[in-house]
Design a protein around this motif. Structure first.
Motif, PDB file in Angstrom:
ATOM      1  N   LYS A 182      29.042  41.539  41.993  1.00 16.66           N
ATOM      2  CA  LYS A 182      30.046  41.777  43.042  1.00 16.66           C
ATOM      3  C   LYS A 182      30.894  40.528  43.234  1.00 16.66           C
ATOM      4  O   LYS A 182      32.127  40.597  43.329  1.00 16.66           O
ATOM      5  N   ALA A 183      30.223  39.365  43.243  1.00 12.51           N
ATOM      6  CA  ALA A 183      30.938  38.088  43.419  1.00 12.51           C
ATOM      7  C   ALA A 183      31.921  37.850  42.268  1.00 12.51           C
ATOM      8  O   ALA A 183      33.040  37.359  42.489  1.00 12.51           O
ATOM      9  N   ILE A 184      31.532  38.230  41.034  1.00 17.42           N
ATOM     10  CA  ILE A 184      32.415  38.047  39.874  1.00 17.42           C
ATOM     11  C   ILE A 184      33.662  38.924  40.010  1.00 17.42           C
ATOM     12  O   ILE A 184      34.789  38.483  39.776  1.00 17.42           O
ATOM     13  N   VAL A 185      33.461  40.199  40.386  1.00 17.60           N
ATOM     14  CA  VAL A 185      34.587  41.140  40.481  1.00 17.60           C
ATOM     15  C   VAL A 185      35.557  40.728  41.594  1.00 17.60           C
ATOM     16  O   VAL A 185      36.780  40.803  41.429  1.00 17.60           O
ATOM     17  N   ILE A 186      35.011  40.257  42.713  1.00 17.66           N
ATOM     18  CA  ILE A 186      35.879  39.862  43.841  1.00 17.66           C
ATOM     19  C   ILE A 186      36.568  38.531  43.554  1.00 17.66           C
ATOM     20  O   ILE A 186      37.755  38.363  43.822  1.00 17.66           O
ATOM     21  N   GLY A 187      35.825  37.583  42.949  1.00 16.50           N
ATOM     22  CA  GLY A 187      36.400  36.269  42.639  1.00 16.50           C
ATOM     23  C   GLY A 187      36.508  35.389  43.872  1.00 16.50           C
ATOM     24  O   GLY A 187      36.298  35.835  45.008  1.00 16.50           O
ATOM     25  N   ARG A 188      36.853  34.134  43.622  1.00 15.02           N
ATOM     26  CA  ARG A 188      36.937  33.170  44.738  1.00 15.02           C
ATOM     27  C   ARG A 188      38.043  33.567  45.706  1.00 15.02           C
ATOM     28  O   ARG A 188      39.196  33.752  45.306  1.00 15.02           O
ATOM     29  N   GLY A 189      37.658  33.756  46.954  1.00 17.50           N
ATOM     30  CA  GLY A 189      38.633  34.127  47.990  1.00 17.50           C
ATOM     31  C   GLY A 189      39.296  35.475  47.741  1.00 17.50           C
ATOM     32  O   GLY A 189      40.385  35.746  48.257  1.00 17.50           O
ATOM     33  N   GLY A 190      38.644  36.331  46.931  1.00 18.69           N
ATOM     34  CA  GLY A 190      39.189  37.673  46.664  1.00 18.69           C
ATOM     35  C   GLY A 190      40.293  37.692  45.622  1.00 18.69           C
ATOM     36  O   GLY A 190      40.932  38.725  45.374  1.00 18.69           O
ATOM     37  N   GLU A 191      40.476  36.534  44.942  1.00 18.81           N
ATOM     38  CA  GLU A 191      41.615  36.400  44.022  1.00 18.81           C
ATOM     39  C   GLU A 191      41.527  37.384  42.844  1.00 18.81           C
ATOM     40  O   GLU A 191      42.505  38.011  42.456  1.00 18.81           O
ATOM     41  N   ARG A 192      40.318  37.513  42.278  1.00 21.62           N
ATOM     42  CA  ARG A 192      40.169  38.379  41.093  1.00 21.62           C
ATOM     43  C   ARG A 192      40.423  39.846  41.446  1.00 21.62           C
ATOM     44  O   ARG A 192      41.086  40.579  40.718  1.00 21.62           O
ATOM     45  N   LEU A 193      39.912  40.279  42.609  1.00 18.25           N
ATOM     46  CA  LEU A 193      40.094  41.678  43.026  1.00 18.25           C
ATOM     47  C   LEU A 193      41.581  41.972  43.267  1.00 18.25           C
ATOM     48  O   LEU A 193      42.061  43.057  42.946  1.00 18.25           O
ATOM     49  N   ARG A 194      42.316  40.978  43.789  1.00 18.51           N
ATOM     50  CA  ARG A 194      43.765  41.163  43.990  1.00 18.51           C
ATOM     51  C   ARG A 194      44.481  41.347  42.645  1.00 18.51           C
ATOM     52  O   ARG A 194      45.375  42.177  42.511  1.00 18.51           O
ATOM     53  N   THR A 195      44.050  40.571  41.640  1.00 26.63           N
ATOM     54  CA  THR A 195      44.642  40.698  40.292  1.00 26.63           C
ATOM     55  C   THR A 195      44.350  42.080  39.704  1.00 26.63           C
ATOM     56  O   THR A 195      45.233  42.734  39.140  1.00 26.63           O
ATOM     57  N   VAL A 196      43.090  42.515  39.854  1.00 26.19           N
ATOM     58  CA  VAL A 196      42.705  43.862  39.382  1.00 26.19           C
ATOM     59  C   VAL A 196      43.586  44.905  40.067  1.00 26.19           C
ATOM     60  O   VAL A 196      44.117  45.816  39.420  1.00 26.19           O
TER      61      VAL A 196
END
Length: 301
Positions: free
Chosen positions: A247-261
């Motif tokens: 879950k932490a990997i998908v969300i990324g630091r500060g939600g950055e990765r999930l925003r990119t997705v």
């Protein structure tokens, strides 16, 4: 109308090891994206149907998951889906990439295909010919010829459209005569929510570590036009993983990765729907869902 001029219609499916180029080839033949693609093996999890409309024929291509040695209940169900699909189609395209030697996985699939080839023609397809010199393509065709007797053998490249029309001709030639099975203009019979969930999963697969792809699943929980707006659709979706570390990997630091997705998926979904969308994404843990029959059912497997 002579028999040669008669309209043909029927089903073809592509089979092969994971990452053999089946989905890319399906998309190229259909002329638009109906199946998600990724460099990660076992990206395809559903038998996606793409419809090729021709003046002389209607060819329905079923893109199947890659056959593999299953380690989970999900893996076994995906393999079952492949076997079920190829027992119901008019012709099977066995895809082997030009840039990888014919190996034990290909031979295993060929052994399975021999059981259906008595009643269903099997066409050998050497994919990704753009990646290697012509000599290597010729060697791969010879190597594939040793594996089983094919109705026809053809090299193709979905990337630069090399012999894609010829492959369409070969598949159509194995179809029975018959009327259109789908209306003009229809390119897939997949529900929009399934295609949207797949586009989100494709975006989520980009750049993740190897252990994560198999653990990712996506469901569209809700999809409605925004009240008072006819140019905006609200899409609420859940990305499932198996562990909190994932879950932490998908969300990324500060939600950055999930925003990119979200922004990558949004572009693709807007192209699919022809409308602006608001995409609401959340990540949820479903512990060991790949091994749990109840959770697999809930996630559509």
């Amino acid at each position: 109308m002579t028999s040669e001029d008669a309209h043909r219609s029927g089903f073809a499916c592509f089979v092969g090891r994971p990452n053999a180029g089946k989905s890319t080839l399906t998309n190229r033949l259909v002329g638009t994206k109906v199946a998600i693609t990724s460099s990660k093996p076992q990206t395809t999890r559903h038998a996606i149907r793409g419809i090729v409309h021709r003046p002389d024929a209607q060819l329905i291509i079923v893109d199947t998951p890659g056959l593999h040695r299953p380690r989970t209940l999900l893996g076994r169900r995906l393999n079952d889906l492949v076997y079920e699909t190829w027992s119901e189609v008019d012709v099977v395209g066995f895809c082997v990439p030009a840039d990888e030697k014919v190996g034990p996985g290909d031979r295993f699939i060929a052994e399975q295909l021999k059981k259906v080839s008595r009643r269903t023609p099997v066409v050998g397809v050497v994919t990704k010919t753009d990646l290697v010199p012509k000599q290597q393509v010729a060697e791969q065709l010879l190597a594939l010829q040793e594996v089983m007797d094919f109705a026809e053998l053809i090299p193709v490249s979905a990337k630069d459209s090399f012999q894609v029309d010829e492959l369409s001709d070969v598949l159509v030639s194995q179809m029975p005569e018959g009327p259109q099975l789908y209306p003009d203009g229809e390119l897939t019979d997949e529900p929009e929510t399934t295609l949207i969930a797949e586009l989100i999963r494709e975006a989520a697969l980009e750049g993740v570590r190897d252990e994560l792809p198999h653990s990712l699943a996506v469901t569209v929980e809700e999809m409605n036009p925004r009240e008072g707006r006819d140019d905006l659709i609200d899409v609420h979706a859940l990305i499932y993983v198996e562990r909190s570390s994932q879950k932490a990997i998908v969300i990324g630091r500060g939600g950055e990765r999930l925003r990119t997705v979200g922004s990558q998926a949004r572009r693709q979904i807007q192209a699919l729907l022809g409308s602006k969308i608001y995409l609401d994404l959340h990540v949820k843990i479903a512990k060991d869902w790949q091994r749990d029959p109840k959770q697999l059912r809930r996630l559509g497997f």
